[in-house]
Motif scaffolding. Structure first.
Motif, short mmCIF file in Angstrom:
data_model
loop_
_atom_site.label_atom_id
_atom_site.label_comp_id
_atom_site.label_asym_id
_atom_site.label_seq_id
_atom_site.Cartn_x
_atom_site.Cartn_y
_atom_site.Cartn_z
N PHE A 218 6.50 12.75 0.36
CA PHE A 218 6.50 11.29 0.82
C PHE A 218 7.38 10.34 -0.35
CE2 PHE A 218 4.48 6.91 1.27
CZ PHE A 218 4.53 7.04 2.57
N GLY A 219 8.01 9.60 0.57
CA GLY A 219 8.96 8.45 -0.06
C GLY A 219 9.30 7.46 0.52
N ARG B 240 0.93 7.16 0.83
CA ARG B 240 1.53 8.42 0.01
C ARG B 240 0.25 9.51 0.08
NH1 ARG B 240 4.99 9.20 -5.29
NH2 ARG B 240 2.98 8.67 -6.35
N GLU B 241 -0.83 8.90 -0.48
CA GLU B 241 -2.00 9.54 -0.62
C GLU B 241 -2.55 10.09 0.67
OE1 GLU B 241 -6.69 9.14 -2.23
OE2 GLU B 241 -5.21 7.48 -2.50
N MET B 242 -2.51 9.24 1.65
CA MET B 242 -2.92 9.61 2.97
C MET B 242 -1.96 10.68 3.59
SD MET B 242 -3.93 5.57 4.33
CE MET B 242 -4.22 6.20 5.96
N ASP C 9 0.65 -1.26 0.06
CA ASP C 9 -0.13 -0.11 0.01
C ASP C 9 0.64 1.21 0.04
OD1 ASP C 9 -2.52 -1.49 -0.23
OD2 ASP C 9 -3.22 -0.67 1.71
N PHE C 10 1.89 1.10 -0.66
CA PHE C 10 2.87 2.55 -0.74
C PHE C 10 2.00 3.71 -1.03
CE2 PHE C 10 5.40 5.19 -3.14
CZ PHE C 10 6.55 5.79 -2.07
N TYR C 11 1.50 3.74 -2.38
CA TYR C 11 0.85 4.91 -3.02
C TYR C 11 -0.53 5.00 -1.91
CZ TYR C 11 3.79 4.37 -6.92
OH TYR C 11 5.08 4.21 -7.50
N LYS C 12 -1.11 4.33 -1.40
CA LYS C 12 -2.07 4.50 -0.71
C LYS C 12 -1.54 5.44 0.67
CE LYS C 12 -6.23 4.31 1.37
NZ LYS C 12 -7.18 5.23 0.83
#
Length: 319
Positions: A267-268, A256-258, A251-254
């Motif tokens: 975020f990275g 980042r979105e949060m 859930d990396f991109y999730k």
């Protein structure tokens, strides 16, 4: 360095802490990194009356690290240092206390190595520039992950935010940074070994992608010098490494979105992962982000550790 050659008696000891680090800083693969206040590792080192290095104790590693001084990053780097100053005649007893997770992407091996080197330097009364320990710290990194990169060991040793301008010859530059920049770190309890994480990176890239990446690195460094947090944020984009390594992080991109919705500047991935980090403008936002991301990971049955810190400008310290 004349004080190095003064007689040394057995029994003297020192305890040193060295900090965790965030390497790459999204767009700066192998050339950018910064130190944080927590977590970190501790080394207790004592002078003995018998020449040679021994590792008498390691804690916090669940038995994963070798006691053999020929195979441990701390002792190997210290041995190279002793050889360089002609002091292989002395004896050292090393205790390594892991206060940070192994394989976290937060420079676990470099924190141990730097703590050991700084302890040896302190015991021997060596008052030269700590930067001169970097070649020996890189020996430890080479043993740990196959590459003697400096984006973890340099900030761990020097503190602050650093740029590795060149590896041959080694040229490390300390960069300024906004004093109100905070870092929110989340370490998901998943396994992403550094060696394997490096192997999945592309060997060839398109020129247009390289140009984009160069612009982002230059923008990030410019933002640090200008105290421009907005410029820092919009420059922290990685189109070369993150798209591949992010697949190893649940859930990396999730996440980042949060984080971005909660006010993160950027975020990275920290190092090779699986730790992720966000820059924020204040400590409260950083704490709220770590709490929310930790709750999200818990909801998908993944444990995690969290840390909040400003940028550590001091590096290793005697405790």
């Amino acid at each position: 360095m004349t004080s190095i050659f003064a007689p040394l008696s057995g029994g003297r000891g020192v305890k040193v802490f060295a900090p965790a680090t965030v390497a790459n800083v999204v767009c700066g693969f192998d050339v950018l990194g910064f130190a944080v206040n927590e977590p970190g590792d501790e080394v207790i080192m004592r002078i003995t009356n018998k020449p040679g290095i021994i590792i008498s104790k390691i804690t916090g590693d669940n038995g994963r690290l070798p006691l053999d001084p020929a195979k441990n990053t701390v002792s190997v780097s210290v041995q190279h240092y002793l050889q360089s100053i002609g002091r292989t005649d002395i004896g050292l007893d090393i205790e390594l206390h892991k206060k940070m997770p192994i394989g976290s992407g937060l420079g676990s091996s470099s924190a141990s190595t730097v703590a050991g080197l700084f302890a040896a330097k302190t015991l021997l009364g060596d008052d030269t520039d700590p930067a001169k320990l970097l070649p020996f710290a890189r020996k430890g990194e080479e043993m740990a992950c196959g590459h003697g990169h400096a984006d973890n060991v340099a900030p761990a040793l020097l503190g602050g935010f650093v740029l590795i301008r060149s590896y041959d010859p080694l040229d490390v530059i300390r960069l300024p940074h906004p004093k109100d920049l905070y870092c929110a770190i989340v370490f998901p309890d998943v396994d992403v070994p550094t060696r394997e994480a490096r192997q999945i990176i592309r060997n060839k890239i398109l020129m247009k992608d390289a140009v984009t990446q160069w612009g982002n690195i230059a923008g990030l460094v410019s933002g640090l010098f200008m105290n421009d947090i907005d410029l820092i944020g919009r420059s922290m984009k990685d189109i070369l490494v993150e798209p591949v390594r992010s697949m190893l992080i649940p859930d990396f991109y999730k996440m980042r979105e949060m984080a971005m919705e909660m006010g993160a500047v950027s975020f990275g991935i920290s190092g090779s992962g699986p730790s992720v980090f966000a820059f924020t403008r204040d400590e409260e936002t950083a704490r709220k982000i770590t709490q929310k991301l930790q709750r999200h990971l818990t909801s998908i049955q993944i444990g995690s550790n969290t840390y909040v810190s400003d940028i550590n400008d001091k590096g290793p310290k005697v405790l």
